[in-house]
Design an enzyme around this catalytic site. Structure first.
Site, PDB file in Angstrom:
ATOM      1  N   HIS A 241     -18.170 -54.850  36.644  1.00  0.00           N
ATOM      2  CA  HIS A 241     -17.236 -53.890  36.061  1.00  0.00           C
ATOM      3  C   HIS A 241     -17.118 -54.255  34.584  1.00  0.00           C
ATOM      4  CE1 HIS A 241     -13.685 -51.571  35.184  1.00  0.00           C
ATOM      5  NE2 HIS A 241     -13.846 -50.950  36.329  1.00  0.00           N
ATOM      6  N   ARG A 288     -21.087 -46.334  31.522  1.00  0.00           N
ATOM      7  CA  ARG A 288     -20.675 -47.668  31.964  1.00  0.00           C
ATOM      8  C   ARG A 288     -21.730 -48.746  31.703  1.00  0.00           C
ATOM      9  NH1 ARG A 288     -20.055 -47.707  38.156  1.00  0.00           N
ATOM     10  NH2 ARG A 288     -19.510 -45.590  37.601  1.00  0.00           N
ATOM     11  N   HIS A 349     -18.465 -57.575  40.411  1.00  0.00           N
ATOM     12  CA  HIS A 349     -17.632 -56.695  41.228  1.00  0.00           C
ATOM     13  C   HIS A 349     -18.188 -56.486  42.639  1.00  0.00           C
ATOM     14  CE1 HIS A 349     -14.598 -53.722  41.879  1.00  0.00           C
ATOM     15  NE2 HIS A 349     -15.416 -52.690  41.893  1.00  0.00           N
ATOM     16  N   ARG A 384     -24.933 -49.517  43.501  1.00  0.00           N
ATOM     17  CA  ARG A 384     -24.084 -48.883  44.508  1.00  0.00           C
ATOM     18  C   ARG A 384     -23.314 -47.708  43.917  1.00  0.00           C
ATOM     19  NH1 ARG A 384     -18.199 -50.417  46.008  1.00  0.00           N
ATOM     20  NH2 ARG A 384     -18.329 -50.894  43.793  1.00  0.00           N
TER      21      ARG A 384
END
Ligand SMILES: Cc1cc2nc3c(=O)[nH]c(=O)nc-3n(C[C@H](O)[C@H](O)[C@H](O)COP(=O)(O)OP(=O)(O)OC[C@H]3O[C@@H](n4cnc5c(N)ncnc54)[C@H](O)[C@@H]3O)c2cc1C
Length: 534
Positions: A241, A288, A349, A384
């Site tokens: 993250h 991200r 994460h 994921r």
């Protein structure tokens, strides 16, 4: 002490509990959990659980989103199974008592997360995992066939190796007969014999210095299977993250939602300067993966331990209104986000890889199943899709339960298993040897095997790990076992697998990004800023 159960389950998160509830219809069940039964990653899941419920969403859309996020390293058959069985599993969760939020019209209030082309995330406020954890645990505690052993740490699964047979990776008849388990309170090691064993031990975030995972996430199941010569795969794919609150006193790390950047917060370096423009024209609003890599690069260039997120230019009332939890949390450590910079750091994460399993949750070791974050089913591929992991746990725990129930009557206990041999071990009175090695290990992994990797960094990590490995093995052989030394040993094992598999992957793919193999494929669509983080 020796105990016998039809079904042995290691782990009390969503994967272990949902499996236990099903197999308990057919026999006796022991659930072993190394801390309290609610000390799991499951209870921290906030965003929710992805499943197709209403049009215009379809199974095909969810399948496509999952394949795109996974950078096409997913097993398409497994993706199809997971998603087409999602509706049934959600119905079961609700029948057990899980409450998902609904709109005033009575429909589920579905959330949408990064990478999902439709709204499809069922949630219970922002504490979905806790709701599921409590409901499943309540059901398990009521079940007369289930015994829950809290503060029991599984050291190793039992195989022919413990009967002094030679067990190599080439053997295809390796069989699990149960597990050796340390009663943490009495320090006794028990032999749990079982007809079948399920590993649901969760992730391995603690192999890194900063993680959103709870302390129990030390990759124990993966390490146990690897030691037992079972198959483990895709460990190089670790999801980070980009922004967790930097606070060395707190573990797990607190997530600073990406939505804060969507709201206007800006990333700054240690000198208080914006830096994202150097990496992407969208600056702090970049996807991200780009943000995570940029933060990683800035930290490597400056040597700083963290960077900042700046909200000071935003309207204070609106900020508090939209992000009350973050505001309150930061205040507890003396940071008023309307006035002060927020120190942030990327955090490990989710562990995408793990114990290799088939479509029925079976590992490569006979009578041994794996489900949840410790398993590698093939669903996630190289990355994921948000909120697919709780779903994966439910689907493969269900499938494993069907398989185990069908086989159980044909399986006999193995009675000739010796008890644990602790001869020649002494109490290690120098905890510093373990705590310092753990810090060294986490520093190596965070510095060299984090978001951005290179051949040189991986080689350096490998060489340094070797020293910690040798020292720890020597200590382990001589020591009376404690949870700390077992966890350290497991984390070293997991670190070895991550580094080895990263070295073998000669490309940048999904979550594995190497400076030596620049990415040529376009970035996946799953990289947009999340409106809700999980
Ligand atoms: C902050 C956070 C938010 C998340 N949000 C979401 C989300 O919104 N949606 C989503 O789908 N996923 C989310 N995830 C991921 C998801 O929560 C996990 O992948 C999932 O809960 C894993 O479930 P599990 O049953 O496999 O493991 P866990 O829930 O972690 O349970 C593992 C169990 O194994 C036990 N155990 C481990 N080793 C041993 C041992 N040696 N002996 C005995 N017991 C042992 C532990 O004590 C624990 O009981 C999130 C994760 C985190 C950390």
């Amino acid at each position: 002490m020796r105990r016998k159960f039809d079904f042995l389950v290691v782990g009390s998160g969503i994967a272990g509990l949902s499996y236990a509830l099903k197999v308990a219809q057919q026999g006796t069940v022991a659930i072993i959990t190394k801390a309290g039964a609610t000390d799991t990653a499951t209870r921290y899941a906030q965003g929710g659980i992805a499943a197709v419920t209403y049009t215009p969403d379809t199974y095909e859309k969810h399948i496509k989103d999952t394949l795109i996020a996974g950078d096409e390293l997913n097993d398409e058959n497994i993706v199809r199974i997971t998603i087409t069985e999602s509706s049934e599993r959600i119905k079961e969760l609700i029948a057990w008592g899980t409450r998902f939020d609904k709109t005033t019209s009575g429909q589920f209030d579905l959330g949408r997360e990064g990478g999902h082309s439709e709204k499809r995330v069922l949630h219970h406020k922002d504490s979905t995992g806790l709701e599921i954890q409590q409901v499943l645990l309540h059901q398990a505690r009521q079940n007369p066939n289930i015994e829950i052993y809290e503060d029991y740490f599984t050291i190793d699964i039992i195989t022919q190796h413990h009967l002094h047979e030679e067990v190599t990776r080439r053997r295809d008849d390796i069989t699990c007969f149960g597990a050796y388990v340390l009663d943490v309170k009495s320090n006794e090691i028990h032999t749990f014999l079982a007809k079948t064993t399920m590993l649901a031990t969760g992730g391995a975030g603690n192999v890194y210095a900063t993680t959103t995972n709870p302390r129990v996430a030390t990759g124990d199941g993966v390490a146990m299977v690897y030691r037992a010569k079972g198959a483990v795969e895709k460990m190089e794919f670790i999801q980070f993250h980009p922004t967790a609150l930097y606070n060395t006193k707190e573990s797990p790390s607190f997530l600073i939602t990406e939505a804060l950047r969507g709201f206007g917060a800006v990333l700054k370096n240690g000198a208080g300067e914006e830096f994202m423009q150097k990496y992407d024209a969208r600056a702090s609003l970049a996807p991200r993966d780009i943000v995570a890599r940029a933060i990683d690069n800035e930290m490597k260039l400056s040597g700083d331990d963290f960077l900042y997120l700046d909200c000071r230019h935003l309207d204070k009332n609106e900020l508090i209104n939209h992000f009350p939890t973050i505001y309150a949390k930061c205040l507890t450590i003396g940071i008023d986000i309307a006035r002060d910079l927020i120190p942030v750091v990327p955090a490990a994460h989710y562990t995408c890889g793990g114990i290799k399993t088939d479509a029925h949750g079976r590992s490569s070791i006979n009578r041994l199943y794996a489900s949840g974050e410790c398993a590698s089913t093939g669903l996630h591929g190289a990355n994921r899709l948000a909120s697919n992991s709780l779903l994966e746990s439910l689907v493969f725990s269900h499938r494993a339960s069907v398989d185990a129930i069908a086989r159980i009557n044909a399986i006999q206990y193995r009675d000739d298993i010796p008890d644990w041999n602790a001869e020649g071990t002494v109490l290690n009175e120098e905890m510093i040897l373990i705590t310092q090695s753990l810090k060294d290990l986490q520093a190596i992994m965070s510095s060299y095997v984090g978001i951005v990797r290179s051949n040189l960094r991986l080689k350096r990590a490998f060489d340094r790990l070797e020293i910690i490995y040798c020292e720890t093995e020597e200590l382990y052989e001589k020591s009376i076992l404690t949870v700390k030394i077992c966890e350290l040993r497991n984390l070293i094992n997991v670190a070895y697998l991550i580094i080895k598999m990263a070295m073998q992957r000669k490309e940048s793919r999904g979550l594995h990004y190497s400076l030596d193999y620049p990415r040529t494929r376009p970035l996946d669509a799953g990289s947009s800023i999340n409106r809700h983080d999980e």
